[in-house]
Write an enzyme that holds these catalytic residues in place. Structure first.
Site: not given
Length: 583
Positions: A258, A291, A310, A381-382, A384
């Protein structure tokens, strides 16, 4: 095999051949440290010149212990393998040989076969609950599950990115052997990848500052917290050992690191890759995934398996929803050309200035194989990190979303689905945690303040509608509603997912090892024709139209693989459609 290849990390509690347990702690801020075994008297540990404390004690697996770093402070082991009472309780000695593996000869699967399914263990019923979903995922065409972080955190529920004990699976999900059983069960069907967090520690239960201030690098703080001193050998080894611990003792098929951009010592990545290559068994497939906001294509050339793309997600989100606030601003100007670059070269940002930060971002990536990039439409991520946790299905029109979903599953990039996406899940996925008192208030208000810059939440009363991350209801609402699977819409989505993945398995996945892009051409408003050369010499072509009107004529593929349009779309692409074929 399971004993021959066991890996013993440098720190923590390690069973010795003479029946003792050796305890090792790096506490450079302390001159003295004692260990308290169960409720017995404390015993002083031996300190070397680097601040590493050790002691061998006669005690069996299951023994509870703490370190006394001050007369008034007893802390859990930062390399604890088990925390039966949570992060504020004692650590427990474990026996890495106790679990008897049923799949000791599992060698993993080659990367070109990967179809990843990201999930949260807590929302699916813990480690045993995830095990119960494996058969249906395999039948659907999923080949790998990626589990959000399982390391111990404060409270009973958390995304996992506020963990404080990286080696100890959270007792909220099950015992360490329950996690091994999940991996073991999966290995009759699927790969298992673990999300790990090395760029910061959570705010509840982290005592490292009390005895190892040198663990941190205050000159390189990030938005997630105080920087970590990866350049120090003890710190670098602590995290490299953690990767090897998950790969060797728990037999994970890979890890996803991460926020790698927050790891400031670039040399650490090379050390990690080299240590992993030396340690794993010959012939075993192990995948190191990043990531990385930096779009560091050099790490991918040097041997890291792949990176979450991303850029691909963000530009598709802009095209499907029209949203351009926050980091989506980077993709607001001519998104069609940006998507064409993603499909042709991997990253959109390859050294250009990011208008969101004003800094240059990324490196050239056009020479990389397509399977170096993991594409997705949704992830933790995108979804939540949205104020209300809306799924993409609630934000985009059906036809363009269907077309983008087909692009995701048929593109030569590695696809990743987010739990529930396969049936068109509409349940929100919210940010949740389980903090208390002042910390709970700070997290709740901090999250609401974070969204004050967005136009929809500039009104203070509107911000009050943002769910409290600490509320149990926020966690419960984030659980995918399986009743949706049995609705007409859910069944359509499941059949769509199954058919697309069947096409991928037969025509695309076997030929991705050296697949590369030939071109990606803008053919109209939000419309692209992309072509890739596969290993078997065939050319995969995908024509995509995400606009609300027909786009120009395209050439008919030699073999039509898939069309998302309700009518045959060859000479012209209807609004919100995709056509894929082989030449």
């Amino acid at each position: 095999m399971q004993q021959r290849y066991l890996y013993q990390p440098q720190f923590g509690a390690t069973l010795q051949s003479d029946g003792t347990t050796r305890f090792t702690l790096w506490a450079p801020s302390c001159e003295t440290v004692s260990i308290q075994i169960e409720n017995d008297v404390s015993r002083p540990m031996h300190r070397d010149t680097d601040g590493i404390f050790t002691l061998a004690v006669n005690c069996p697996p299951g023994t509870r212990y703490r370190y006394l770093v001050r007369d008034d402070l007893a802390v859990p082991d930062p390399a604890s393998r088990s925390q039966p009472e949570g992060v504020h309780g004692p650590s427990a000695v474990t026996d890495p040989k106790a679990y008897l593996w049923q799949t000791p000869d599992w060698q993993g699967r080659p990367w070109n076969e990967a179809v990843i399914y990201e999930l949260h263990a807590g929302l699916l019923g813990g480690f045993d609950g995830v095990s119960q979903r494996l058969d249906e995922l395999k039948a659907l065409g999923i080949t790998a599950i990626e589990i959000m972080p399982v390391n111990s955190f404060g409270g009973t529920r958390n995304w996992g990115y506020d963990g404080v004990l990286p080696y100890a699976p959270s007792c909220a999900y099950g015992e360490p052997d329950s996690l091994k059983r999940l991996v073991d069960t999966a290995h009759q069907k699927l790969m298992v990848i673990l999300d790990v967090v090395y760029n910061h520690f959570g705010p509840d239960g982290n005592f490292l500052h009390e005895y190892a201030e040198a663990f941190f690098d205050n000159e390189n703080n990030s938005s997630w917290g105080v920087g970590i001193a990866f350049a120090k050998p003890q710190v670098a080894n602590f995290f490299i050992d953690n990767v090897l611990y998950w790969l060797m003792e728990f037999r994970f098929d890979g890890v996803r690191i991460d926020a790698a951009s927050a790891i400031t010592d670039h040399a650490w990545f090379g050390k990690l890759r080299e240590r992993v290559a030396r340690q794993i068994e010959p012939g075993r497939h192990v995948h190191l995934i990043l990531e990385n906001e930096n779009n560091d294509s050099g790490l991918l050339r040097d041997g890291f398996t792949a990176q979450w793309n991303d850029d691909g997600h963000n530009v598709l989100h802009v095209m499907l929803t029209g949203e351009t606030e926050g980091y989506y601003e980077m993709f607001a100007d001519n998104p069609t050309s940006i998507l064409a670059r993603v499909l042709h070269e991997g990253f959109a940002y390859q050294g250009e200035v990011n208008p969101y930060s004003g800094k240059k971002r990324g490196m050239p990536s056009g020479d990389l194989a397509t399977d170096k990039f993991i594409l997705f439409l949704q992830n933790h991520d995108q979804t939540g990190n949205r104020a209300l946790g809306e799924r993409l299905i609630s934000l985009a029109s059906p036809e363009p979303l269907h077309a983008a979903y087909a692009l995701l599953l048929l593109s030569p990039m590695i696809p990743m689905l987010f739990m529930g996406e396969e049936w068109g899940c509409r349940s929100p996925f919210l940010f949740f945690c389980d903090f208390h008192d002042e910390l709970a208030n700070a997290v709740r208000e901090g999250r609401r303040k974070e969204f004050a810059k967005f136009s929809a939440f500039q009104d203070p009363e509107k911000r009050k509608t943002i769910p409290d991350p600490n509320a149990l209801s926020t966690f419960d609402r984030s659980r995918p509603d399986r009743k949706e699977r049995d609705t007409p819409e859910g069944r359509i989505w499941l059949e769509r997912t199954r058919s697309l993945l069947a096409l991928r398995k037969h025509w695309i996945a076997p030929y991705l090892t050296q697949a590369h892009s030939l071109n990606a051409t803008v053919i109209g408003d939000r419309s692209i024709l992309a072509r890739w050369k596969l290993d078997n010499g065939s050319v995969l072509s995908i024509a995509l139209n995400l606009s609300n009107h027909e786009t120009c004529r395209i050439s008919e593929p030699g073999r039509l693989l898939y069309s998302s349009a309700s009518r045959r779309a060859v000479e012209e692409l209807p609004p919100g459609s995709l056509v894929a074929g082989l030449e």
